[in-house]
Design an enzyme around this catalytic site. Structure first.
Site, PDB file in Angstrom:
ATOM      1  N   LYS A  38       0.814  -1.166  -0.074  1.00 39.55           N
ATOM      2  CA  LYS A  38      -0.157  -0.140  -0.037  1.00 39.55           C
ATOM      3  C   LYS A  38       0.704   1.273  -0.130  1.00 39.55           C
ATOM      4  CE  LYS A  38      -2.144  -1.287   3.847  1.00 39.55           C
ATOM      5  NZ  LYS A  38      -1.423  -2.472   4.287  1.00 39.55           N
ATOM      6  N   ARG A  94     -10.031   0.519   8.367  1.00 42.46           N
ATOM      7  CA  ARG A  94      -9.661  -0.627   8.850  1.00 42.46           C
ATOM      8  C   ARG A  94     -10.775  -1.509   9.475  1.00 42.46           C
ATOM      9  NH1 ARG A  94      -3.416   0.253   8.894  1.00 42.46           N
ATOM     10  NH2 ARG A  94      -2.638  -1.709   9.242  1.00 42.46           N
ATOM     11  N   ARG A 117      11.775  -5.830   4.506  1.00 49.19           N
ATOM     12  CA  ARG A 117      11.492  -4.329   4.388  1.00 49.19           C
ATOM     13  C   ARG A 117      12.763  -3.555   5.330  1.00 49.19           C
ATOM     14  NH1 ARG A 117       5.741  -1.825   5.397  1.00 49.19           N
ATOM     15  NH2 ARG A 117       5.770  -3.156   7.278  1.00 49.19           N
ATOM     16  N   ARG A 165      11.185  -1.921  11.095  1.00 47.38           N
ATOM     17  CA  ARG A 165      10.297  -1.367  11.523  1.00 47.38           C
ATOM     18  C   ARG A 165      10.072  -2.639  12.646  1.00 47.38           C
ATOM     19  NH1 ARG A 165       4.903   0.088   8.207  1.00 47.38           N
ATOM     20  NH2 ARG A 165       4.013  -1.086   9.861  1.00 47.38           N
ATOM     21  N   ARG A 173      -0.716  -9.106  13.158  1.00 50.38           N
ATOM     22  CA  ARG A 173      -1.356  -8.036  12.459  1.00 50.38           C
ATOM     23  C   ARG A 173      -2.179  -8.633  11.371  1.00 50.38           C
ATOM     24  NH1 ARG A 173       4.132  -5.395  10.759  1.00 50.38           N
ATOM     25  NH2 ARG A 173       2.901  -4.367   9.264  1.00 50.38           N
TER      26      ARG A 173
HETATM   27  P1  AP5 Z   1       4.767  -1.597   1.944  1.00 54.37           P
HETATM   28  O1  AP5 Z   1       4.521  -0.842   0.686  1.00 54.37           O
HETATM   29  O2  AP5 Z   1       5.603  -0.989   2.801  1.00 54.37           O
HETATM   30  O3  AP5 Z   1       3.515  -2.322   2.425  1.00 54.37           O
HETATM   31  P2  AP5 Z   1       2.256  -1.980   3.096  1.00 54.37           P
HETATM   32  O4  AP5 Z   1       1.188  -2.431   2.637  1.00 54.37           O
HETATM   33  O5  AP5 Z   1       2.160  -0.266   3.239  1.00 54.37           O
HETATM   34  O6  AP5 Z   1       2.467  -2.283   4.681  1.00 54.37           O
HETATM   35  P3  AP5 Z   1       2.670  -1.823   6.121  1.00 54.37           P
HETATM   36  O7  AP5 Z   1       3.158  -2.720   6.761  1.00 54.37           O
HETATM   37  O8  AP5 Z   1       2.883  -0.542   6.263  1.00 54.37           O
HETATM   38  O9  AP5 Z   1       0.978  -1.878   6.409  1.00 54.37           O
HETATM   39  P4  AP5 Z   1       0.180  -1.956   7.523  1.00 54.37           P
HETATM   40  O10 AP5 Z   1      -1.099  -1.782   7.147  1.00 54.37           O
HETATM   41  O11 AP5 Z   1       0.304  -3.176   8.613  1.00 54.37           O
HETATM   42  O12 AP5 Z   1       1.042  -0.924   8.547  1.00 54.37           O
HETATM   43  P5  AP5 Z   1       0.342   0.432   8.816  1.00 54.37           P
HETATM   44  O13 AP5 Z   1       1.782   1.418   8.745  1.00 54.37           O
HETATM   45  O14 AP5 Z   1      -0.610   1.104   8.267  1.00 54.37           O
HETATM   46  O15 AP5 Z   1       5.745  -2.803   1.178  1.00 54.37           O
HETATM   47  C1  AP5 Z   1       6.344  -3.958   2.217  1.00 54.37           C
HETATM   48  C2  AP5 Z   1       7.224  -4.163   1.497  1.00 54.37           C
HETATM   49  O16 AP5 Z   1       7.265  -5.112   0.288  1.00 54.37           O
HETATM   50  C3  AP5 Z   1       8.297  -3.225   1.311  1.00 54.37           C
HETATM   51  O17 AP5 Z   1       9.709  -3.544   1.663  1.00 54.37           O
HETATM   52  C4  AP5 Z   1       8.239  -2.737  -0.128  1.00 54.37           C
HETATM   53  O18 AP5 Z   1       9.349  -2.622  -0.905  1.00 54.37           O
HETATM   54  C5  AP5 Z   1       7.778  -4.302  -0.843  1.00 54.37           C
HETATM   55  N1  AP5 Z   1       7.099  -4.560  -1.735  1.00 54.37           N
HETATM   56  C6  AP5 Z   1       5.959  -3.804  -1.947  1.00 54.37           C
HETATM   57  N2  AP5 Z   1       5.338  -4.025  -3.133  1.00 54.37           N
HETATM   58  C7  AP5 Z   1       6.025  -4.980  -3.622  1.00 54.37           C
HETATM   59  C8  AP5 Z   1       5.942  -6.034  -4.691  1.00 54.37           C
HETATM   60  N3  AP5 Z   1       5.005  -5.938  -5.618  1.00 54.37           N
HETATM   61  N4  AP5 Z   1       6.791  -6.847  -4.764  1.00 54.37           N
HETATM   62  C9  AP5 Z   1       7.798  -7.240  -4.009  1.00 54.37           C
HETATM   63  N5  AP5 Z   1       8.001  -6.354  -2.894  1.00 54.37           N
HETATM   64  C10 AP5 Z   1       6.939  -5.479  -2.838  1.00 54.37           C
HETATM   65  O19 AP5 Z   1       0.090   0.423  10.659  1.00 54.37           O
HETATM   66  C11 AP5 Z   1       0.862   0.182  11.447  1.00 54.37           C
HETATM   67  C12 AP5 Z   1       0.035   0.121  12.657  1.00 54.37           C
HETATM   68  O20 AP5 Z   1      -0.673   1.190  12.948  1.00 54.37           O
HETATM   69  C13 AP5 Z   1      -1.005  -1.186  12.820  1.00 54.37           C
HETATM   70  O21 AP5 Z   1      -0.677  -2.292  12.915  1.00 54.37           O
HETATM   71  C14 AP5 Z   1      -2.076  -0.182  13.930  1.00 54.37           C
HETATM   72  O22 AP5 Z   1      -1.583  -0.772  15.208  1.00 54.37           O
HETATM   73  C15 AP5 Z   1      -1.941   0.956  13.544  1.00 54.37           C
HETATM   74  N6  AP5 Z   1      -2.984   1.642  12.670  1.00 54.37           N
HETATM   75  C16 AP5 Z   1      -2.451   2.336  11.463  1.00 54.37           C
HETATM   76  N7  AP5 Z   1      -3.592   2.424  10.861  1.00 54.37           N
HETATM   77  C17 AP5 Z   1      -4.750   2.407  11.588  1.00 54.37           C
HETATM   78  C18 AP5 Z   1      -6.175   2.675  11.507  1.00 54.37           C
HETATM   79  N8  AP5 Z   1      -6.711   2.936  10.453  1.00 54.37           N
HETATM   80  N9  AP5 Z   1      -6.795   2.096  12.500  1.00 54.37           N
HETATM   81  C19 AP5 Z   1      -6.184   1.595  13.651  1.00 54.37           C
HETATM   82  N10 AP5 Z   1      -5.145   1.455  13.712  1.00 54.37           N
HETATM   83  C20 AP5 Z   1      -4.173   1.665  12.666  1.00 54.37           C
END
Ligand code: AP5
Length: 217
Positions: free
Chosen positions: A13, A88, A127, A160, A171
């Protein structure tokens, strides 16, 4: 154009949100990034959120909604935005709809990056994120030019806190229980597009461009 990038942790994402920002000149709103900034600055919000995030659970709807409402009110969102990691839960999705409706806005396009759990567990161990500018890398799919160093600002790349296997699995469990039901919610609205999250980063970018063209917004 108002986007939601939807998918499990590690689906890509954040990676695709950066592409959408560059291509369509709209801001990325990542609730995860905003919360991580709060943790880093040790603000009251950050202190509250840190433990929850490190456990792999979700921060409360109330807290996240307040963050999103404040961010969407900024003028750079007037011509569109890409939401990354929000909504979410069903209450978050309903609150977003109501909030946008008040301003005669709506979501035009939900892109669901579909990918299996086991691929994610392997992927997230590779990552790395820049500790200074936040740029994202992957040791195999998108490596930095120099090991451990950001291409853009020469900052140090770090892993991270929530990217250890046990937390990734938690997660994923939370995603399946609380977030994946939103697919049906948006599917019923007719503007959910499924994209294979295992395709290459560039292939997904091309697919997103085709989807945007097909929406005629
Ligand atoms: P990346 O693009 O970083 O993936 P992502 O989907 O953004 O993953 P996140 O881990 O950031 O998502 P998340 O939803 O768990 O975390 P968030 O920060 O929102 O890609 C991942 C890796 O793969 C990278 O190394 C990239 O280079 C590689 N990659 C990408 N595309 C690729 C491809 N096609 N092929 C190969 N490699 C690839 O949330 C973190 C925490 O915050 C949550 O757990 C929660 O506690 C809290 N939080 C955040 N938002 C909310 C909400 N709305 N409600 C409640 N709690 C929340």
């Amino acid at each position: 154009m108002n986007f939601i990038l939807f998918g499990p942790p590690g689906a890509g994402k954040g990676t695709q949100a950066k592409f959408i920002v560059d291509t369509y000149s709209i801001p990325q709103i990542s609730t995860g990034d905003i919360l991580r900034d709060a943790v880093k600055s040790k603000s009251p919000l950050g202190v509250k959120a840190k433990e929850i995030m490190n456990s792999g659970a979700l921060v409360s709807d109330e807290v996240v909604l307040a963050i999103v409402e404040e961010r969407l009110a900024k003028s750079d969102c007037d011509n569109g935005f890409v939401l990354d990691g929000f909504p979410r839960t069903l209450p978050q999705a309903e609150a977003l709809k109501a909030l946008l409706g008040k301003n005669s806005k709506k979501i035009n396009c939900v892109i669901s990056l579909d990918i299996a759990d086991e691929v994610i567990v392997k992927r997230l161990s590779g990552r790395r994120t820049c500790s200074v500018c936040g740029a994202g890398y992957h040791l195999l799919a998108d490596p930095p030019k120099t090991d451990g160093v950001c291409n853009k600002c020469s900052g140090t790349l770090v892993q991270r806190d929530d990217d250890c296997e046990a937390t990734i699995r938690k997660r994923l469990q939370v995603y399946h229980e609380q977030t994946s039901p939103l697919k049906e919610y948006y599917e019923n609205g007719g503007f959910l597009f499924h994209v294979d999250g295992t395709s290459s980063i560039q292939e997904i970018q091309t697919t997103i461009q085709s989807i945007v063209k097909s929406t005629n917004v």
